[in-house]
Every structure is written in C-alpha cells, then in structure tokens.
Design a protein around this motif. Structure first.
Motif, PDB file in Angstrom:
ATOM      1  N   VAL A  81       3.707  -4.575  -8.563  1.00  0.00           N
ATOM      2  CA  VAL A  81       3.818  -5.448  -7.764  1.00  0.00           C
ATOM      3  C   VAL A  81       5.490  -5.154  -7.602  1.00  0.00           C
ATOM      4  N   ARG A  82       6.465  -4.835  -8.223  1.00  0.00           N
ATOM      5  CA  ARG A  82       7.416  -5.252  -7.883  1.00  0.00           C
ATOM      6  C   ARG A  82       7.936  -3.891  -6.451  1.00  0.00           C
ATOM      7  N   GLU A  83       7.691  -3.281  -6.666  1.00  0.00           N
ATOM      8  CA  GLU A  83       7.534  -2.228  -5.269  1.00  0.00           C
ATOM      9  C   GLU A  83       7.230  -3.447  -4.061  1.00  0.00           C
ATOM     10  N   CYS A  84       5.556  -3.920  -4.362  1.00  0.00           N
ATOM     11  CA  CYS A  84       5.171  -4.460  -3.674  1.00  0.00           C
ATOM     12  C   CYS A  84       5.656  -5.691  -2.652  1.00  0.00           C
ATOM     13  N   CYS A  85       6.613  -6.412  -3.898  1.00  0.00           N
ATOM     14  CA  CYS A  85       6.989  -7.354  -3.541  1.00  0.00           C
ATOM     15  C   CYS A  85       8.760  -7.370  -2.347  1.00  0.00           C
ATOM     16  N   ALA A 138       2.426   0.374  -1.157  1.00  0.00           N
ATOM     17  CA  ALA A 138       4.241  -0.330  -1.391  1.00  0.00           C
ATOM     18  C   ALA A 138       5.161   1.247  -0.521  1.00  0.00           C
ATOM     19  N   ARG A 139       4.817   2.240  -1.203  1.00  0.00           N
ATOM     20  CA  ARG A 139       5.905   3.603  -0.345  1.00  0.00           C
ATOM     21  C   ARG A 139       5.397   3.935   0.874  1.00  0.00           C
ATOM     22  N   HIS A 140       3.748   3.373   1.329  1.00  0.00           N
ATOM     23  CA  HIS A 140       3.716   3.523   2.761  1.00  0.00           C
ATOM     24  C   HIS A 140       4.331   2.378   3.436  1.00  0.00           C
ATOM     25  N   LEU A 141       5.078   0.596   2.927  1.00  0.00           N
ATOM     26  CA  LEU A 141       5.290   0.073   3.608  1.00  0.00           C
ATOM     27  C   LEU A 141       6.453   0.565   3.676  1.00  0.00           C
ATOM     28  N   GLN A 142       6.822   0.777   3.015  1.00  0.00           N
ATOM     29  CA  GLN A 142       8.044   2.073   2.631  1.00  0.00           C
ATOM     30  C   GLN A 142       8.917   2.469   3.594  1.00  0.00           C
ATOM     31  N   GLY A 143       8.333   3.636   4.085  1.00  0.00           N
ATOM     32  CA  GLY A 143       7.551   4.720   5.483  1.00  0.00           C
ATOM     33  C   GLY A 143       7.953   6.041   4.588  1.00  0.00           C
ATOM     34  N   ARG A 144       8.222   6.208   3.013  1.00  0.00           N
ATOM     35  CA  ARG A 144       7.920   6.927   2.331  1.00  0.00           C
ATOM     36  C   ARG A 144       6.153   7.574   1.977  1.00  0.00           C
ATOM     37  N   ARG A 318       0.976  -2.179   7.952  1.00  0.00           N
ATOM     38  CA  ARG A 318       0.207  -3.175   7.629  1.00  0.00           C
ATOM     39  C   ARG A 318      -1.417  -2.975   8.503  1.00  0.00           C
ATOM     40  N   GLY A 319      -1.177  -2.459   9.742  1.00  0.00           N
ATOM     41  CA  GLY A 319      -2.122  -1.845  10.373  1.00  0.00           C
ATOM     42  C   GLY A 319      -2.830  -1.403   9.282  1.00  0.00           C
ATOM     43  N   PHE A 320      -2.471   0.456   8.296  1.00  0.00           N
ATOM     44  CA  PHE A 320      -3.731   0.554   8.349  1.00  0.00           C
ATOM     45  C   PHE A 320      -4.010  -0.129   6.357  1.00  0.00           C
ATOM     46  N   LEU A 321      -3.370  -0.902   5.949  1.00  0.00           N
ATOM     47  CA  LEU A 321      -4.037  -1.755   5.196  1.00  0.00           C
ATOM     48  C   LEU A 321      -5.043  -2.547   4.740  1.00  0.00           C
ATOM     49  N   ARG A 322      -4.701  -3.075   6.514  1.00  0.00           N
ATOM     50  CA  ARG A 322      -5.477  -3.677   6.331  1.00  0.00           C
ATOM     51  C   ARG A 322      -7.312  -3.335   7.069  1.00  0.00           C
ATOM     52  N   CYS A 323      -6.537  -1.856   7.111  1.00  0.00           N
ATOM     53  CA  CYS A 323      -7.981  -0.905   7.615  1.00  0.00           C
ATOM     54  C   CYS A 323      -8.159  -0.672   5.965  1.00  0.00           C
ATOM     55  N   LEU A 324      -7.159  -0.114   5.127  1.00  0.00           N
ATOM     56  CA  LEU A 324      -7.688  -0.012   3.861  1.00  0.00           C
ATOM     57  C   LEU A 324      -8.577  -0.890   2.701  1.00  0.00           C
ATOM     58  N   ILE A 347      -9.040  -7.146  -3.372  1.00  0.00           N
ATOM     59  CA  ILE A 347      -8.802  -8.851  -3.615  1.00  0.00           C
ATOM     60  C   ILE A 347      -7.001  -8.599  -3.195  1.00  0.00           C
ATOM     61  N   LEU A 348      -6.979  -7.551  -3.880  1.00  0.00           N
ATOM     62  CA  LEU A 348      -6.041  -6.830  -5.036  1.00  0.00           C
ATOM     63  C   LEU A 348      -4.477  -6.571  -4.051  1.00  0.00           C
ATOM     64  N   PRO A 349      -5.029  -5.605  -2.877  1.00  0.00           N
ATOM     65  CA  PRO A 349      -4.087  -5.351  -1.400  1.00  0.00           C
ATOM     66  C   PRO A 349      -4.313  -6.058  -0.802  1.00  0.00           C
ATOM     67  N   LEU A 350      -5.725  -6.929  -0.088  1.00  0.00           N
ATOM     68  CA  LEU A 350      -5.397  -8.642   0.502  1.00  0.00           C
ATOM     69  C   LEU A 350      -3.872  -9.458  -0.154  1.00  0.00           C
TER      70      LEU A 350
END
Length: 480
Positions: A81-85, A138-144, A318-324, A347-350
C-alpha cells in the motif's frame, strides 16, 4: 490448518495425494512451501494442530497462531500500500492531507471492508497475496518492470487464480517493455524487439516456476498437482452463488423450469443442481448446462478485446492497470466455480485508479459497494451481524465522502444511487422480513439467491462500464 498438518507431517511426495479432509491441498507448490514454513512456527504454539487426523481442531493456542500469522503476513500488504501511494500522480490542489489522493488511497486499501472480513474474521491469507499483487502493480507504475514481473511470477505460484490476469501482464510487458521503440506509423515490428529484455523476462518467470514445480516434476507428480489445482468436478457455482453472469443464468433457468411446469409446457425435468461446494455433478433444467470448457472460452473471449487494446494502443502502466482490473472482472463474471471473495482481485487494484480519475471513482463506488455487500453471507451468525453492518457502512460512507471531496462533486447518477439504496432494502427483507414468513423452513436458500442475483446486476453494470472505458481510443484526463 489441515494444510499446515499435511506439509509438516508428511513427506513432499504425499502432499498432493493426502485426502483425509475434503479440503485437500489445492494451491500451487509455492504456497505449500509457505504453509510448511508456517508449520515450524505453529509447532511452538500447539503441536496437535499439526496432526493430519485432527480435523476441525481449534484450541485457543491454535486460534491465536492463526490470527497472529495473518497479522504478521499483512506486513507485505501494508508495504505494498505504501508503494502504491508513492506511485499515485499528485497534482496541485487542496493542501488538506485528508483529501489528498495518496491519503485516500491508503485508507481505501488498508481499511478495505472485504479484506478485513475475509482475512480477519473469515480466516484466510488473502492480505498477503493481495499485497504481492499490489506491490507488483506499484513496481510497474514506477517503471521497475523486471521486479514487477518477478513478483507476479511468485504470486502465480502461490495462488493460481491470478492466471486470469496473466494475459494483461504478458501483453503489457511484451508490448511496452520488450519492444523498445515504435515505428513512425505506430505499428509494431519484430525488428524493434529487444531479445535481451525478452530473455531476462523469460528467465525470471521460468526460474520461479521451476523452483515451485520442479520437485514435483522430478517426482513425476505434475499431473496429480494439476488435478488438485483445477478440480472441475466441484461444479459451476460455489455453494453461495458469486454475483456473476452464471447467477443470472441459474435464476433464469429456475424461473423457466417453474413457469414451464405450472403452464404444463414441460414435464419430467431433471432436478437442477445449482450449488457448488463439494457437489460433484451439475446440470440445468431448461437452459443448456455449462461445462468447464465453456466457461474458459467465455472468459478468454471476454479478455481478448481488453488485451488487444493495450497491444494496439499502449497507454502506459495505468492502461495496463485498467486492463488488469478488466481481466479480473472477466474471470469473476465468466469463470468456473467462482468464489465471491474473488471480487477483491478487481476492487483492490481499481482503488488506485479511483483516486486519479472521476470516471473510475464512480465505477469503484458501484463495484466496491455491491461487491462488498455480496460478501455478507461469509459471516452468517447473528453475533457477527452488527460487526459486518457497521464495518461496511463506515467504509462505504468514507469512500463516498472522500472521493466526492477529491473530485468536487457527485460521482453517481440517480439510477446508480437508487440501485445502491436497494441493497439496504434487500438486506432488510432477507434478514428481518423473510424469517417471519411461514415458508422460511421449506425454502431456506431464497435469501442467498436474492442477494446473489441483486448483486449480480450491480457487478455486471460496473463490468460493462469499465470494459467500455478501456476500449475508448484515449483515456479521459484526470479531473481534480
């Protein structure tokens, strides 16, 4: 608890053969090793819980260990959660901490009603697993991306239900990570494929799978393990129907059979078996019976447009996250023997998208409220009623008020609000009115059917809205 006993007391070669309990070990090997590790801690609390024959054993020390183990493994979820925030896009706006996106996201995830009752009342380790999923996101959002791929490979080998969202990971990583550049016309050519990145990515996935399944492949037990992971004889639906397309399909079949018999249009109908659990056979009365292969085809067909959209028009992480999220909902809507708690996988990723987009926030409110209410039957005793009602009211109230302040306005229309208020009416009818009726004893499952069907409408509506959003040419900009 039985899994602790199996992995602690039996040799590895017998883990996936043991059948003393009907609740056999049916998670991938990495989770079995996780249970094995926990068992070495459990023995210091009460060794009797590690006896395979002690089914239903629940000493105070055993319960204490179970609760402490869930709390301890929730550290993974808290870190995720910390990393997502940290990955949430921040824009200039209110200086009030309570209406900042990262604070709201932290509250929506850490205080998630569904996860609270599934992990801390209806005992499970879903917080630990969802934590790995969110950390991967979170790692994908951070480019890792390699770290994200490694975490997801680990997750797959802990719980195979996440196979449903694997297409989103595979297409996203291939398109946006392995292809290093686009051509001027926007098309993808194999000349732009980075073999180094592809090999690195493949090595990570293969290594994790080899570590997990390798010992069982060496023992020639892979078919046995797979038979436990995919027990298709359990039936189309769980004992309480998850609120998906098959719940609607079931109730239509039931309505047609009743109507046909009363109008004398049908005769000698087979008795429908509409519950799952440990039921071994399943058939409908009027509509065609649904096979495991049919649900797989429906799921794959529903997922295909979503993954093709991020292949043809990459929209970043974020397109990936919506697809997920869409893939998770596709599996929930059309999968075989879906458990109602699987709605948390969407629900959690959304929640991450909900604090960045007004449209996603509205979809989140519909899906979270309906999906969380559908978990009510997991807590079925009278003493648990005040707890579950209070928790869902507090979480829902916070979700609505915080997102309304963040986006400065109402996020749902009149029809949507009316539907959600209908959940209150359904609960009053099922828990207060129906028990007073004379046919309650002869039709005890009507209340479960009513909740499942009503929630199916809300989940289906949210699914359609989210699906349409991913198929649009461009994402709508954030509105703050």
């Amino acid at each position: 608890m039985n899994w602790l006993a199996i992995t602690h007391s039996l040799p590895v070669s017998k883990w996936y053969h043991e059948s003393t309990s009907e609740w056999t070990l049916d998670y991938p090997p990495l989770f079995a090793w996780f249970e094995y590790g926990l068992s070495h801690v459990a023995q210091h609390f009460d060794k009797k819980m590690l006896v395979v024959q002690n089914l239903g054993y629940a000493s105070p020390a055993t319960v204490l260990f179970q609760r402490l183990s869930v709390i301890a493994t929730d550290v993974v979820f808290i870190y995720a959660v910390r990393e997502c925030c940290r990955s949430v896009r921040e824009e200039k706006g209110s200086k009030d901490l309570l209406v900042r996106p990262y604070f709201i996201l932290a509250a929506l995830l850490l205080w998630n009603y569904g996860l609270l009752i599934v992990d801390h009342i209806h005992f499970q380790y879903n917080g630990f697993l969802c934590g790995i999923l969110l950390l991967s996101v979170a790692r994908h959002l951070q480019g890792r991306h390699l770290e994200g791929a490694f975490l997801f490979a680990v997750l797959l080998n802990l719980k195979h239900i996440y196979l449903y969202i694997a297409p989103a990971y595979g297409i996203f990583l291939l398109r946006s990570y392995c292809f290093t550049k686009d051509n001027t016309d926007g098309s993808v050519r194999w000349s732009s494929l980075s073999l180094v990145r592809l090999i690195a990515l493949g090595s990570i996935v293969i290594s994790v799978c080899a570590l997990s399944f390798g010992p069982f492949i060496a023992m020639g037990q892979l078919p046995q393990v797979l038979s436990r992971l995919f027990p298709f004889k359990r039936g189309l639906c769980h004992a309480y129907w998850a609120p998906n397309i098959w719940a609607l399909y079931n109730v239509v079949d039931k309505a047609l059979s009743v109507l046909g018999l009363r109008l004398k249009l049908l005769a000698n109908l087979p008795k429908a078996s509409m519950t799952g659990g440990l039921v071994q056979e399943f058939q409908h009365s009027v509509l065609p019976s649904v096979s495991p292969s049919a649900t797989l085809i429906c799921t794959l067909v529903s997922i295909l447009p979503a993954v093709l959209s991020i292949w043809r028009c990459p929209r970043g992480a974020r397109g990936f996250l919506r697809c997920l999220v869409v893939c998770a909902l596709c599996s929930f809507m059309f999968g075989w023997h879906v458990h109602e708690k699987a709605i948390l996988m969407a629900i959690l990723p959304l929640s991450v998208l909900a604090v960045e987009s007004r449209e996603d926030a509205g979809i989140f409110l519909m899906l979270a409220t309906t999906g969380h209410y559908s978990l009510f039957p997991l807590l079925f005793t009278a003493t648990e009623m005040p707890t579950k009602v209070l928790l869902i009211l507090l979480f829902t109230l916070y979700s609505f008020t915080s997102l309304k302040k963040l986006f400065r306005g109402f996020l749902l229309n009149t029809l949507e609000v009316t539907y959600l208020l209908g959940l209150i009416a359904v609960e009053i009818i099922c828990e207060v009115v129906y028990p007073l009726l004379p046919w309650k004893q002869t039709l005890p499952f009507v209340t479960l059917l009513a909740k499942s069907v009503y929630c199916s409408l809300g989940v289906s509506y949210s699914f359609i809205r989210l699906y349409l959003s991913i198929l649009r040419p461009t994402d709508k900009p954030k509105e703050l």
